[in-house]
Design a protein around this motif. Structure first.
Motif, PDB file in Angstrom:
ATOM      1  N   THR A 147      42.714   7.248  -1.998  1.00 12.61           N
ATOM      2  CA  THR A 147      42.121   7.516  -0.694  1.00 12.61           C
ATOM      3  C   THR A 147      40.624   7.679  -0.905  1.00 12.61           C
ATOM      4  N   THR A 148      39.836   7.009  -0.094  1.00 15.63           N
ATOM      5  CA  THR A 148      38.386   7.109  -0.213  1.00 15.63           C
ATOM      6  C   THR A 148      37.892   8.325   0.560  1.00 15.63           C
ATOM      7  N   VAL A 149      37.113   9.157  -0.126  1.00 17.04           N
ATOM      8  CA  VAL A 149      36.537  10.359   0.460  1.00 17.04           C
ATOM      9  C   VAL A 149      35.036  10.122   0.600  1.00 17.04           C
ATOM     10  N   HIS A 150      34.506  10.372   1.805  1.00 13.37           N
ATOM     11  CA  HIS A 150      33.107  10.063   2.092  1.00 13.37           C
ATOM     12  C   HIS A 150      32.202  11.289   2.094  1.00 13.37           C
ATOM     13  N   THR A 151      32.761  12.477   2.309  1.00 19.67           N
ATOM     14  CA  THR A 151      31.948  13.695   2.372  1.00 19.67           C
ATOM     15  C   THR A 151      32.660  14.833   1.644  1.00 19.67           C
ATOM     16  N   GLN A 192      35.672  16.396   3.510  1.00 13.66           N
ATOM     17  CA  GLN A 192      36.957  15.688   3.493  1.00 13.66           C
ATOM     18  C   GLN A 192      37.829  16.108   2.316  1.00 13.66           C
ATOM     19  N   PHE A 204      29.258  10.296  -3.452  1.00 17.45           N
ATOM     20  CA  PHE A 204      30.175   9.880  -2.386  1.00 17.45           C
ATOM     21  C   PHE A 204      29.752   8.522  -1.897  1.00 17.45           C
ATOM     22  N   PRO A 205      30.630   7.697  -1.417  1.00 20.29           N
ATOM     23  CA  PRO A 205      32.085   7.838  -1.344  1.00 20.29           C
ATOM     24  C   PRO A 205      32.711   7.691  -2.735  1.00 20.29           C
ATOM     25  N   ASP A 206      33.912   8.234  -2.868  1.00 25.60           N
ATOM     26  CA  ASP A 206      34.642   8.154  -4.122  1.00 25.60           C
ATOM     27  C   ASP A 206      36.147   8.040  -3.825  1.00 25.60           C
ATOM     28  N   ASP A 207      36.849   7.363  -4.705  1.00 25.75           N
ATOM     29  CA  ASP A 207      38.301   7.226  -4.559  1.00 25.75           C
ATOM     30  C   ASP A 207      38.990   8.410  -5.228  1.00 25.75           C
TER      31      ASP A 207
END
Length: 129
Positions: free
Chosen positions: A33-37, A40, A65-68
């Motif tokens: 899941t990609t997290v942008h902040t 999240q 960020f973003p990171d998986d």
């Protein structure tokens, strides 16, 4: 003793649901899941098509960020984790229907080939006897 059509249908449905549950569990653990902040990270949701496995991954905040993010299975120091049973059930049902369609299509595509092979085997066997 002959098995009824009903019992074979129940077996097919059971096998499809078990296989779908295994695939649903695998997808949630393999697909990131990609997290942008940073906000999240409080509730990172995994699962397809409906997110059903939620984890608080704030302790694993990435440098950029973003990171998986992937599901973290930490038995020593467990993470806050919740499972949405309704979304999990929906994922299993969607996956089971997709499996049912794929297997049905494969059977429809391969049936003529299998039938020809079985007919050839029967003819060869009948010539031998």
């Amino acid at each position: 003793m002959r098995r009824s059509k009903w019992s074979s249908t129940v077996l097919e449905v059971f096998c499809a649901l078990v296989t779908a549950l295994i695939l649903t569990w695998t997808i949630a653990h393999v697909v990131p899941t990609t997290v942008h902040t940073p906000a999240q990270l409080r509730d990172v949701a995994f699962g397809w098509p409906f997110p059903w496995y939620h984890q608080d991954l704030r302790r694993y905040e990435p440098a950029t960020f973003p990171d998986d993010m992937y599901i973290v299975g930490d038995r020593v120091d467990p993470l806050p984790t919740t499972v949405d049973v309704f979304a999990l059930t929906g994922d299993v049902l969607v996956t089971a229907v997709i499996l049912w369609l794929v297997v049905g299509a494969l059977i429809a595509l391969l049936r003529p080939r299998i039938t020809r092979a079985l007919d050839a085997r029967r003819k060869a066997h009948s010539r031998e006897t």
